[in-house]
Every structure is written in structure tokens, then in C-alpha cells.
Design a protein around this motif. Structure first.
Motif, PDB file in Angstrom:
ATOM      1  N   PRO A 149       0.834  -1.203   0.000  1.00 24.87           N
ATOM      2  CA  PRO A 149       0.000   0.000   0.000  1.00 24.87           C
ATOM      3  C   PRO A 149       0.868   1.252   0.000  1.00 24.87           C
ATOM      4  CG  PRO A 149      -0.875  -1.600   1.545  1.00 24.87           C
ATOM      5  CD  PRO A 149       0.448  -2.137   1.082  1.00 24.87           C
ATOM      6  N   TYR A 491      -6.489   1.880  -0.907  1.00 23.62           N
ATOM      7  CA  TYR A 491      -7.403   0.753  -1.178  1.00 23.62           C
ATOM      8  C   TYR A 491      -8.652   0.816  -0.308  1.00 23.62           C
ATOM      9  CZ  TYR A 491      -3.035  -0.679  -3.314  1.00 23.62           C
ATOM     10  OH  TYR A 491      -1.865  -0.679  -4.027  1.00 23.62           O
ATOM     11  N   SER A 518      -2.677  -6.327  -2.978  1.00 22.53           N
ATOM     12  CA  SER A 518      -2.617  -5.413  -1.836  1.00 22.53           C
ATOM     13  C   SER A 518      -4.016  -5.099  -1.320  1.00 22.53           C
ATOM     14  CB  SER A 518      -1.895  -4.119  -2.229  1.00 22.53           C
ATOM     15  OG  SER A 518      -0.521  -4.359  -2.501  1.00 22.53           O
TER      16      SER A 518
END
Length: 545
Positions: A149, A491, A518
Motif C-alpha cells: 500500500p 485501497y 494489496s
């Protein structure tokens, strides 16, 4: 109620679904199209011709371990090594007496340097060897960061080690090099314009031209291709997403085709599912949007996010794809004679010229002229062209005695200064074919069928807003923890229950898959905080934890 709904079946969306299903979560993928894979899909465009709808060459995903972690070979995926990975022909000499020479880029660095020495001389060959070793080491660290991330902290942990990995103790100099235009970095290292042109055209594939600042590594990362070759799935680019679907189903996940999301459902501010185009409401504890970020915000239908989305840089297109059915391959005068390669047990004679990317730009001034036309809203008079002829190494793609080619050309604006795309599509496609015909005289006569994907067609066929194959501009302010916006970059989103994956998120476009994996890790942690997953049904690959 499902544990996870995934909107879209692009490769990142499917990768996220596969990892979560393998971990035991109840996952369903919702896809508007009747074809799986989004821009990583292959269809029969003409009888017997299997043609990619989006990407064709798989590069970054080969460095992630995702193929091995999900055991996709067990699901029918077979990769061919694309080696050599690039062939760049150049005419030299006066008109009427010119001859063609070519640079060939192999995975083996020594063979590449031998090709460079034969065309450009020993100095540039030695310089390229040092350059490739140096920048490969740097990009190993960068690719490791791309698989996590995005955050300033993660970036610092990886980037601080770049200088040590590359043998440099001068952090200021290292920073200067990363800030350079790729053209300036090329001018510092090499003397021959042909070598600089080939590398510049490779570096421009993400969209930004190599004369702009902070494009050095958009070019220099190709040094990694001397450590592992790109891959081409047997049967077409869509063989990857077909294998991902098989893995998903073996792990107990499901997919719904031909009934896409019409809206994201919220209750008390929390996302609790979606409404499909057929009117079915599907509930879920978490929703992953694997579609374009603009489509996600449209489905969310929140005035705040619709307004905020106007800050996302979608760009004005990048280029066009020209898909061809032909009676033969381009005959480059500089092409080496065929040598035997094997597809399984089948011997295939093929020239190195036809294996990988064919870089058709005579010098960097053509790149700049094409980009100048783009900035003015014009279709380029002399487009930069990259040709791929994978039926040369995979005969399953075309009938016997025939071939299929993809020609990617830049730069072509989505919004034209005058006129509309449908009226200019045929001429734009013909101009791209003309570039290949100049490099391989007589090729035009071999073309039997043409399908041109202009920016408006890329938008309508694949949902690529403004025809941008990267979703969002691949510029510094639209990358890392700013992609697509700072508050949407990790995300997980500020909207409870909603998560993002795909090219709109870090690390961006291309067949990579890092965003999908991820995202699955972030969603998995979120779910586990509430309750453990169900037992895994069927055969499963290692999970995402």
C-alpha cells in the motif's frame, strides 16, 4: 449476505477475489460484460483469429510472484518467454541507397550489448551494460514498494535502500537522476541517437513523453527486463484472466456475467451491497470496486465524491490500437533469419524480429512531433508505433498461413480540435499501418482485416474513460499516495465498506496485479477484525494474509 462483492472482472479485481476466496471468504464478482477480463481479454475478432481487446504483453506481473502464489499454471495458464523482448529497425544512408540495421534487446544483457556494439559502437555498448546493471538494482527496490500500500513511510523504507543497492553513496545525485527527463538521462549516458530513440519509445509507453521532467525511471525500469523476460500467455492475453476465473471458482468464489452494477447501496452511510442492472440487490459486508474510479464514483452517486472526482486527472487519451488479420508477417530487411523455438513439443521457426515489441520510430524528433500534434488536439501525422506479432510464436492465434498483429500508436487525443473520431478512424488506422509498411516494405498488401480502437472506442468497448489505458494519468501528482486522490489512495476508502483496486489505484496501469493483491490484504484484515472466514471450499492457493 456475501462477505465480498467485487465490481468488475479486470485482472486486479480477479486477483483480489482469488486471494480472498482462497482465504475462505464468500466472494462474488459482478461483471457487466459477457467476456471476462476487462482490458486483459481475448476474443475471436474474425473467424479463426484470436485478438486481444486490451493489453498484449505481460511484463510487471512476472516480477510479483502472483502467478506462482495462485498456482495459475494448474488452472491452464502457460506463459511463453518473450525473448528477445524488443527489436528496433532503423534506415541509414541516403535516399535510394539506404540500408536497414536493427537493435535487438535480449533478456541476456551480453547479447543485447553485442547488438548495440554492432550498430552503435563499443562505447555505447559498455555504457548500456553499466546503465542496465545500475538501474535494475534500483528498480528492484521500486518494484518491491509498488507491491505494498502506498504511503510516505513505505516509500522512504524502500527508496532509502536504492542508493546502497545501486552502489551509490551520493543521495543528492541519485535524486537528481530520478528527477530528470528521460531524454536528459539518455543524453548523459549514450551517444547514438538510435539507441536513445529505442529506449525513449519504450519509456513513453505509460503516456508521459520522455522530454518531460521526472520521466527518467519510466524509461530506465526496462533494465529489469535483463533479469526476467516479459511473458505472453498461450492463447492470448485473456488466458491470464481465464485462469484467474478458474482459480476463483475452485476456491468457492462465483461470478455473474452480463449483469453489471447499476449502483452501490448504502445504509446509514455504510456500503452494504450493490444493485445490478437487472434490478437485483446483492448484499455484502465489503464491496471492492475494480472498475474505473470515475465509474465507481458514479455508482456511489454521492454529491461530495462526484465533485471531488473532478480533481482526478483522466487525461486526453494516450493512443490507439490497430488490430490486424494478415496473410504474413512484416518482412524487415534487417531481420535475422528464423531460428527454431518450441511451443510445447511443436517446433516453430521464427525470426527474433517477430518475437517481442517492434519499435518503429526513426528518431526522438518524431516522438516530440507526435506529442506536439496531440497537445494541439490533432491526430499525429507521423505516429510513433509499436508492433507485436505474437502469432509468430503462438500459432493458435490465427489460421494456418495467417497472422494477427497489434499495432499500438501514440499520441492520439480523445478530444480532437476539429472533427469527431468516427469520421477519422479509418485514416488514423491507415497512417499507423503506413509506418509499419515503411519499416517492412510490402506489408500493407498482407493486411486482410482491420479493427481500430481509437480513444472513443477504448472508452465504449472497455470502459476506459477518455480512452486512457492507464485510467488516470501516470504523472507524479497522480501516483503513489496521491492516486487517484490522497484520501482514496490506500485501497480502503473513507466510505465504510467500500474498497478500491485496479489501474486507478497504486501502482497504476499495465498488467501488474499488485493492486489486486494489496487490496485483498487490506480487505482481509478488515473482515477478520469482525469474524473469521468460513472453511475454504475446493482447491485453494496460498492466501492473502
Amino acid at each position: 449476505m456475501r462477505d465480498v462483492l467485487v465490481i468488475g472482472s479486470g485482472h486486479n479485481a480477479l486477483i483480489a477475489a482469488c486471494y480472498l476466496a482462497a482465504d475462505g471468504w464468500d466472494v462474488e464478482v459482478i461483471e457487466r460484460d459477457t467476456v471476462v477480463g476487462g482490458a486483459v481479454s481475448t476474443t475471436q475478432r474474425w473467424p479463426g483469429f484470436h485478438v486481444d481487446r486490451g493489453s498484449s504483453l505481460h511484463v510487471m506481473i512476472r516480477f510479483t510472484g502472483i502467478i506462482e502464489e495462485l498456482a495459475l499454471a494448474e488452472c491452464g495458464l502457460t506463459y511463453l518467454d518473450v525473448d528477445p523482448w524488443a527489436f528496433a529497425p532503423f534506415w541509414q544512408g541516403p535516399p535510394g541507397k539506404s540500408e536497414q540495421v536493427a537493435l535487438t534487446f535480449h533478456t541476456d544483457l551480453g547479447r543485447t550489448c553485442a547488438s548495440i556494439e554492432a550498430v552503435c559502437g563499443a562505447r555505447d555498448a559498455d555504457a548500456y551494460e553499466a546503465f542496465a546493471r545500475d538501474w535494475a538494482g534500483r528498480n528492484e527496490r521500486i518494484f518491491a514498494y509498488f507491491q505494498q500500500p502506498p504511503s510516505p513511510g513505505n516509500a522512504m523504507r524502500h527508496f532509502l535502500g536504492i542508493g546502497r543497492a545501486a552502489g551509490s553513496r551520493d543521495g543528492a545525485e541519485l535524486g537528481r537522476q530520478f528527477m530528470l527527463p528521460a531524454d536528459a538521462l539518455l543524453d548523459e549516458h549514450f551517444t547514438d541517437e538510435r539507441l536513445k530513440t529505442a529506449l525513449a519509445w519504450l519509456g513513453a509507453q505509460s503516456g508521459p513523453p520522455t522530454h518531460e521532467p521526472i520521466t527518467a525511471d519510466l524509461m530506465a525500469w526496462v533494465a529489469l527486463l535483463h533479469t526476467r523476460s516479459p511473458g505472453r500467455p498461450v492463447g492470448g492475453s485473456g488466458a491470464l484472466t481465464a485462469a484467474l476465473l478458474t482459480r476463483l471458482q475452485r476456491s468457492g468464489g462465483t461470478i455473474r456475467l452480463g449483469d453489471g452494477a447499476a449502483g452501490i447501496v448504502r445504509r446509514s452511510g455504510r456500503v452494504v451491497g450493490i444493485i445490478t442492472e437487472s434490478g437485483d440487490e446483492v448484499r455484502a459486508r465489503r464491496v471492492i470496486a475494480g472498475c474505473h474510479i470515475s465509474e465507481t464514483l458514479r455508482l456511489l452517486a454521492d454529491p461530495h465524491w462526484l465533485a471531488r472526482g473532478r480533481a482526478i486527472r483522466l487525461g486526453n487519451g494516450i493512443g490507439i490500437a490497430v488490430r490486424l488479420a494478415t496473410t504474413g508477417l512484416p518482412e524487415y530487411p534487417s531481420a535475422p533469419p528464423p531460428r527454431t523455438r518450441r511451443l510445447g513439443t511443436q517446433p516453430i521457426p521464427v525470426s527474433d524480429a517477430h518475437v517481442g515489441m517492434q519499435l518503429l520510430v526513426p528518431d526522438r524528433s518524431f516522438l516530440r512531433a507526435a506529442y506536439a500534434d496531440y497537445l494541439a488536439g490533432r491526430i499525429p501525422q507521423d505516429p510513433a508505433v509499436l508492433a507485436m506479432s505474437f502469432s509468430a510464436i503462438d500459432p493458435s492465434l490465427a489460421p494456418a498461413g495467417h497472422h494477427t498483429l497489434t499495432l499500438w500508436a501514440q499520441w492520439h487525443p480523445y478530444r480532437l480540435r476539429s472533427g469527431q473520431w468516427p469520421a477519422q478512424t479509418e485514416a488514423a488506422g491507415a497512417a499507423v499501418i503506413d509506418v509499419l509498411d515503411r519499416a517492412a516494405p510490402g506489408f500493407r498488401e498482407k493486411v486482410t482485416d482491420v479493427h481500430v480502437q481509437t480513444p472513443d472506442r477504448l472508452e465504449s468497448e472497455l470502459g476506459l474513460r477518455h480512452g486512457n489505458v492507464m485510467h488516470v494519468e501516470m504523472t507524479p501528482e497522480s501516483s503513489f499516495w496521491w492516486r487517484p486522490l490522497p484520501e482514496l489512495s490506500g485501497y480502503a476508502t473513507p466510505v465504510p465498506g467500500l474498497f478500491l483496486t485496479g489501474a486507478s489505484t497504486h501502482p497504476g496501469g499495465g498488467v501488474f496485479g499488485a493492486s489486486g493483491r494489496s487490496c485483498a490484504r487490506v480487505v482481509g484484515r478488515s473482515l477478520r477484525r469482525a469474524r473469521p472466514p468460513r472453511p475454504v471450499r475446493g482447491a485453494a492457493a496460498p492466501g492473502s494474509r
